[in-house]
Design a protein around this motif. Structure first.
Motif, PDB file in Angstrom:
ATOM      1  N   ASP A 127      -5.073   6.226  -2.982  1.00  0.00           N
ATOM      2  CA  ASP A 127      -6.211   5.706  -2.237  1.00  0.00           C
ATOM      3  C   ASP A 127      -6.938   6.783  -1.438  1.00  0.00           C
ATOM      4  N   ALA A 128      -6.386   7.982  -1.394  1.00  0.00           N
ATOM      5  CA  ALA A 128      -7.011   9.059  -0.631  1.00  0.00           C
ATOM      6  C   ALA A 128      -8.268   9.540  -1.366  1.00  0.00           C
TER       7      ALA A 128
ATOM      8  N   SER B 129      10.097   3.380   2.934  1.00  0.00           N
ATOM      9  CA  SER B 129      11.116   4.214   2.291  1.00  0.00           C
ATOM     10  C   SER B 129      11.806   5.117   3.305  1.00  0.00           C
TER      11      SER B 129
ATOM     12  N   VAL C 157       6.278   6.932  -4.355  1.00  0.00           N
ATOM     13  CA  VAL C 157       6.178   7.526  -3.026  1.00  0.00           C
ATOM     14  C   VAL C 157       6.043   9.045  -3.100  1.00  0.00           C
TER      15      VAL C 157
ATOM     16  N   ASP D  89      -1.281  10.266  -2.722  1.00  0.00           N
ATOM     17  CA  ASP D  89      -1.846   8.973  -2.339  1.00  0.00           C
ATOM     18  C   ASP D  89      -3.000   8.615  -3.279  1.00  0.00           C
TER      19      ASP D  89
ATOM     20  N   GLY E 173       0.831  -1.195   0.000  1.00  0.00           N
ATOM     21  CA  GLY E 173       0.000   0.000   0.000  1.00  0.00           C
ATOM     22  C   GLY E 173       0.869   1.250   0.000  1.00  0.00           C
ATOM     23  N   TYR E 174       0.234   2.365  -0.307  1.00  0.00           N
ATOM     24  CA  TYR E 174       0.969   3.635  -0.390  1.00  0.00           C
ATOM     25  C   TYR E 174       1.609   3.993   0.948  1.00  0.00           C
ATOM     26  N   LYS E 175       0.829   3.906   2.029  1.00  0.00           N
ATOM     27  CA  LYS E 175       1.369   4.280   3.340  1.00  0.00           C
ATOM     28  C   LYS E 175       2.482   3.331   3.779  1.00  0.00           C
ATOM     29  N   THR E 176       2.338   2.062   3.451  1.00  0.00           N
ATOM     30  CA  THR E 176       3.382   1.090   3.791  1.00  0.00           C
ATOM     31  C   THR E 176       4.660   1.392   3.031  1.00  0.00           C
ATOM     32  N   ARG E 177       4.537   1.680   1.732  1.00  0.00           N
ATOM     33  CA  ARG E 177       5.728   2.029   0.940  1.00  0.00           C
ATOM     34  C   ARG E 177       6.379   3.294   1.460  1.00  0.00           C
ATOM     35  N   LYS E 178       5.572   4.273   1.846  1.00  0.00           N
ATOM     36  CA  LYS E 178       6.116   5.529   2.356  1.00  0.00           C
ATOM     37  C   LYS E 178       6.877   5.297   3.663  1.00  0.00           C
ATOM     38  N   ARG E 179       6.301   4.503   4.550  1.00  0.00           N
ATOM     39  CA  ARG E 179       6.971   4.210   5.826  1.00  0.00           C
ATOM     40  C   ARG E 179       8.244   3.396   5.620  1.00  0.00           C
TER      41      ARG E 179
END
Length: 79
Positions: free
Chosen positions: A74-75, A12, A68, A72, A4-10
């Motif tokens: 999904d937002a 990274s 990243v 987002d 997911g986007y948030k997982t990839r951001k965290r």
């Protein structure tokens, strides 16, 4: 399984804060060990080694960094 986007951001951020400094220490230590074991490379050789090692760290993390910097997906749209 796609991250997911948030997982990839965290991941990274974690990679840049934790993995990159560890990798830098390992790369410099490996180069220094090579220098003491086999003698110093010419300056162009050292430059080539550091360029390769400088690009090599990101290859396994490429899927984490993709997208990243984009918004987002999904937002919910706020229009």
């Amino acid at each position: 399984m796609a991250l997911g986007y948030k997982t990839r951001k965290r991941l990274s951020i974690l990679a840049l804060v934790v993995w990159l400094p560890i990798y830098i220490v390992l790369a410099v230590s490996l180069t220094n060990w090579f220098d003491t074991r086999f003698g110093r490379l010419p300056i162009w050789g050292e430059l080539l080694v550091y360029i390769v090692l400088g690009a090599l760290w990101a290859l396994p993390l490429r899927p984490v960094f993709l997208g990243v910097g984009k918004p987002d997906p999904d937002a919910p749209n706020e229009k």
